[in-house]
Design an enzyme around this catalytic site. Sequence first.
Site, PDB file in Angstrom:
ATOM      1  CE1 TYR A 179      -4.306  -2.124   5.158  1.00 23.84           C
ATOM      2  CE2 TYR A 179      -3.003  -0.177   4.645  1.00 23.84           C
ATOM      3  CZ  TYR A 179      -3.796  -1.233   4.229  1.00 23.84           C
ATOM      4  OH  TYR A 179      -4.078  -1.396   2.889  1.00 23.84           O
ATOM      5  CB  SER A 232      -0.858   0.008   1.270  1.00 25.62           C
ATOM      6  OG  SER A 232      -1.439   1.278   1.474  1.00 25.62           O
TER       7      SER A 232
END
Length: 255
Positions: free
Chosen positions: A154, A141
């Site tokens: 995350y 990401s």
Amino acid sequence: MAKNQTIIVTGGAQGIGKCISLSLLECGYQVAIADIDREAGEECLQEFKNFAAALLFVETDVSQENSVRKCIETIVNRFQRIDGLINNAGIAQPDNGPVEDLSLENWHKVIQTNLTGCFLMSKYAIPYLRRSKGAIVNIASTRALQSEKNTEAYSASKGGIVALTHALAMSLGSDIRVNCISPGWIEVSEWQKSRLRTKPQLREIDHRQHPVGRVGKPEDVASMIKYLISDAAGFITGQNFVIDGGMTRKMIYEE
Ligand code: NAD
């Protein structure tokens, strides 16, 4: 081109992974969807029934070693080979609340699914990928590179994936190429299972803030996947490709 080649897509029953699964089927690959969500997986078997001979759904929790071991066994029993592994499964909600309140349990859950899942799937697929001189693509990401507040678990999991990618590329060369894609904002609401599927609620400003003028689509990621697993990408390994409409290149100061 892709005759009899088998690609595993983890988290391939919804969202970006579902689009990847469909695009690979359309290219003539055999696709094994490894997803924890049985309902979503069974819907894929229905929706993609034109490709039934080339499609397998295996209910899999990528964070659990036994589940991963069984998943790889099931795929090899059906297709006899593995040519590519797309490690896409993840808990895709970045917000963990204030870090002082983040429980160790929730921290472990995100790391175990997003990062350890990539390790486990790779570990068990590698013997077959070596035989086929295959490729791995991990989905990280842009949050591996930049952050909003309250996203520690995350972001750490995705930073870990970028590093795991280059470590694996060194260990597995010259048998297996390993690359990583870091998507920015990809709108996936139309790619959820039917019970959760919604129309995108995007504002003009959501599109306009991106240098390319729009929010991302799962197809933007899928087209890079097709390239990275193909022989055309034979000189590329250990890399992280940012697909974010230019957002991480945008300098932001208050007006
Ligand atoms: P999504 O929630 O729509 O789909 C994720 C899929 O993974 C689901 O089908 C889910 O059942 C499956 N999954 C979750 N935990 C699993 C587990 N333990 N084992 C097996 N399958 C599991 O998410 P998405 O938006 O399509 O995201 C896909 C990947 O892309 C994730 O790794 C996410 O972090 C990453 N990503 C997404 C975006 C975005 O804007 N959508 C941006 C950057 C990165």
